[in-house]
Design a protein around this motif. Structure first.
Motif, short mmCIF file in Angstrom:
data_model
loop_
_atom_site.label_atom_id
_atom_site.label_comp_id
_atom_site.label_asym_id
_atom_site.label_seq_id
_atom_site.Cartn_x
_atom_site.Cartn_y
_atom_site.Cartn_z
N ALA A 104 0.51 19.02 -10.45
CA ALA A 104 0.35 19.18 -11.76
C ALA A 104 -0.89 19.51 -12.18
CB ALA A 104 0.64 17.84 -12.36
N GLY A 105 -1.87 19.55 -11.31
CA GLY A 105 -3.04 20.13 -11.73
C GLY A 105 -4.34 19.04 -11.50
N GLY A 106 -3.73 17.89 -11.40
CA GLY A 106 -4.66 16.63 -11.32
C GLY A 106 -5.84 16.80 -10.27
N ASN A 107 -7.05 16.34 -10.48
CA ASN A 107 -7.83 16.42 -9.42
C ASN A 107 -8.72 15.21 -9.33
OD1 ASN A 107 -9.67 16.64 -11.52
ND2 ASN A 107 -11.15 18.10 -10.44
N PHE A 108 -8.19 14.24 -9.89
CA PHE A 108 -9.15 12.78 -10.09
C PHE A 108 -8.33 11.72 -9.54
CE2 PHE A 108 -12.00 10.29 -13.24
CZ PHE A 108 -12.54 9.72 -12.23
N LEU A 109 -8.68 10.90 -8.51
CA LEU A 109 -8.02 9.80 -7.98
C LEU A 109 -8.87 8.52 -8.09
CD1 LEU A 109 -6.65 11.16 -4.62
CD2 LEU A 109 -5.44 10.87 -6.64
N ASP A 110 -8.43 7.44 -8.57
CA ASP A 110 -9.09 6.45 -8.80
C ASP A 110 -8.49 5.10 -8.18
OD1 ASP A 110 -11.03 4.57 -10.50
OD2 ASP A 110 -9.19 3.56 -10.73
N THR A 111 -9.50 4.09 -7.09
CA THR A 111 -8.91 3.40 -6.57
C THR A 111 -10.01 2.06 -6.37
OG1 THR A 111 -7.80 2.53 -4.34
CG2 THR A 111 -9.88 4.37 -4.16
N ALA A 112 -9.92 1.17 -5.56
CA ALA A 112 -10.86 0.17 -5.52
C ALA A 112 -10.64 -0.63 -4.05
CB ALA A 112 -10.84 -0.73 -6.72
N ASP A 113 -11.82 -1.13 -3.60
CA ASP A 113 -11.65 -1.88 -2.19
C ASP A 113 -10.63 -2.87 -2.42
OD1 ASP A 113 -13.35 -3.68 -3.73
OD2 ASP A 113 -14.91 -3.59 -2.29
N VAL A 114 -10.74 -3.56 -3.73
CA VAL A 114 -9.94 -4.85 -3.68
C VAL A 114 -8.47 -4.59 -3.75
CG1 VAL A 114 -10.11 -5.08 -6.12
CG2 VAL A 114 -9.88 -7.10 -4.69
N TYR A 115 -7.87 -3.47 -4.30
CA TYR A 115 -6.59 -3.11 -4.50
C TYR A 115 -5.79 -3.21 -2.97
CZ TYR A 115 -8.12 -0.76 -8.93
OH TYR A 115 -8.53 -0.56 -10.33
N SER A 116 -4.89 -4.18 -3.01
CA SER A 116 -4.26 -4.54 -1.87
C SER A 116 -5.03 -4.76 -0.54
CB SER A 116 -3.07 -3.27 -1.59
OG SER A 116 -2.44 -3.11 -2.54
N ALA A 117 -6.25 -5.29 -0.89
CA ALA A 117 -7.17 -5.75 0.04
C ALA A 117 -7.61 -4.55 1.15
CB ALA A 117 -6.84 -6.99 0.78
N GLY A 118 -7.78 -3.41 0.39
CA GLY A 118 -8.39 -2.27 1.17
C GLY A 118 -7.13 -1.17 1.50
N VAL A 119 -5.88 -1.58 1.64
CA VAL A 119 -4.62 -0.87 1.96
C VAL A 119 -4.92 0.50 0.96
CG1 VAL A 119 -2.33 -0.68 2.18
CG2 VAL A 119 -3.38 -2.59 2.74
N SER A 120 -4.97 0.16 -0.39
CA SER A 120 -5.06 1.51 -1.23
C SER A 120 -5.75 2.38 -0.92
CB SER A 120 -5.34 1.11 -2.76
OG SER A 120 -5.36 2.15 -3.58
N GLU A 121 -7.01 2.23 -0.59
CA GLU A 121 -8.09 3.11 0.06
C GLU A 121 -7.58 3.68 1.28
OE1 GLU A 121 -12.61 1.66 -1.66
OE2 GLU A 121 -11.69 0.79 0.22
N GLU A 122 -7.15 2.91 2.15
CA GLU A 122 -6.67 3.41 3.20
C GLU A 122 -5.47 4.75 3.30
OE1 GLU A 122 -5.31 -0.05 5.52
OE2 GLU A 122 -7.42 -0.30 6.26
N ILE A 123 -4.41 4.31 2.45
CA ILE A 123 -3.53 5.09 1.98
C ILE A 123 -4.02 6.47 1.36
CG2 ILE A 123 -1.28 5.67 0.59
CD1 ILE A 123 -0.75 2.73 1.04
N VAL A 124 -5.01 6.59 0.30
CA VAL A 124 -5.96 7.39 0.07
C VAL A 124 -6.25 8.46 0.94
CG1 VAL A 124 -7.31 8.34 -1.48
CG2 VAL A 124 -5.98 6.44 -2.61
N GLY A 125 -7.00 7.68 1.79
CA GLY A 125 -7.53 8.56 2.89
C GLY A 125 -6.87 9.02 3.95
N ARG A 126 -5.60 8.66 4.04
CA ARG A 126 -4.83 9.22 4.96
C ARG A 126 -4.07 10.36 4.20
NH1 ARG A 126 -3.98 3.70 7.25
NH2 ARG A 126 -2.10 3.46 5.53
N TRP A 127 -3.73 10.29 2.96
CA TRP A 127 -3.34 11.35 2.12
C TRP A 127 -4.29 12.54 2.23
CZ3 TRP A 127 -4.67 14.26 -2.29
CH2 TRP A 127 -3.40 15.06 -2.33
#
Length: 343
Positions: free
Chosen positions: A42-65
């Motif tokens: 859709a043209g989005g270019n901005f991802l927002d996460t945090a270390d505390v989201y799912s105890a780091g799992v959110s960052e890991e998922i973003v990193g793998r993507w």
């Protein structure tokens, strides 16, 4: 989707940001990948996460993507946060240099990047001198570990103090603030928005749909059920539902949003998001979708521009309820009028 400057920086981000708090919790990895795919398309270019989201799992998922999508990764502005506990020790929390140096390195590792575009302090820390935090952030910018930094859930005086300390010490300045902001919660307009406008700081509103209320998910005096945040947790749901349900203002705002949506052949969620995106100082509105259907609907706000009359009517019905002093007619404003009129 349009693009805007990231606060007072030279970076450019889409007006809708994909929040990833649901990743690893309410959205599994496959669903999270689908959401990021849809957002990028859709043209989005901005991802927002945090270390505390799912105890780091959110960052890991973003990193793998990001690793699996190198072309899109090259265009994404990635934001994360540090502050809340990631361990059980007394120094595993806060915005001290001791905690942040470890938290930042851990976030870089989980995201699989050499530099974080926007590193945000997730909340104020009354125990740590803000000078210590700002000095660390300036060092992190100089070291190339972060490009910019910002705050989240800070008060007006927190922001102003930090801005002026950074300027006085020739440190890199903050560029953003991430606060709760929506048609139901507008109290930041009293002190926080003016502080951000004064400093040129961009707002990144979270919970722009008020936890689903502004999407029209709930009905007056009807217990939340089904696939909603309140409906899936009955005990917590009723605890959170009751106070807002009992306020006439809540339903007046929801009805007003629905009326605009009907007239524009849009959804209530799109109208509520478009209103937030149109407010002063707002850089990008954080979407908190859990499913592809929710995200597709929310992304429709990117092409919806409300008219000045629609914005004015929604702003009037949702005006924050404040006491007469010091912001009302019997307070400072009245004194200014008397001075201007010659006492």
């Amino acid at each position: 989707m349009d693009y805007r400057k990231l606060g007072n920086s030279g970076a450019v981000v889409s007006s809708l940001c994909l929040g990833t708090m649901t990743f690893g919790a309410e959205a599994d990895e496959a669903t999270s990948f689908q959401l990021m795919d849809l957002y990028a398309e859709a043209g989005g270019n901005f991802l927002d996460t945090a270390d505390v989201y799912s105890a780091g799992v959110s960052e890991e998922i973003v990193g793998r993507w990001l690793k699996a999508h190198p072309t899109e990764a090259g265009q994404m502005v990635v934001a994360t946060k540090g502050r809340f506990p990631m361990g059980k020790g007394p120094n595993d929390i806060g915005i001290s240099r001791r905690h942040l140096v470890r938290a930042l390195d851990a976030s870089l590792k989980r995201l699989g990047v050499g530099q974080i575009d926007l590193y945000q302090m997730h909340a104020w820390d009354a125990l740590t001198p803000i000078e210590e935090t700002l000095r660390f952030l300036n060092d992190a910018v100089s070291a190339g570990k972060i490009a910019y930094y910002g705050f989240s859930n800070f008060l007006g005086w927190h922001i102003t103090k930090a801005v002026h300390l950074a300027k006085a010490n020739h440190w890199a300045p903050p560029v953003t603030l991430q606060p709760q902001y929506n048609l139901l919660v507008r109290e930041i307009e009293l002190e926080i928005v003016p502080a951000c406008l004064d400093a040129g700081i961009g707002l990144l509103p979270w919970s722009p749909l008020g936890g689903g209320w502004l999407a029209g998910k709930y009905q007056r005096d009807v217990k939340p059920t089904g696939a909603t945040r309140l409906g899936e947790n009955p005990n917590r749901g009723m605890e959170a539902f009751g106070p807002r349900n009992s306020q006439e203002r809540t339903w007046q705002i929801i009805d007003a949003v629905a009326a605009v949506a009907k007239n524009r052949e849009a959804t209530s969620a799109q109208v509520a998001l478009a209103w937030v995106a149109a407010q002063p100082a707002v850089t990008s509105v954080i979407l908190g979708a859990r499913t592809a259907e929710q995200l597709k609907d929310n992304l429709g706000a990117g092409s919806l521009t409300l008219g000045s009359d629609e914005i004015a009517s929604l702003s009037a019905i949702s005006a924050p309820q404040i006491s007469d002093y010091p912001y009302g007619t019997a307070g400072t404003n009245q004194r200014f009028r008397k001075i201007e009129g010659g006492r």
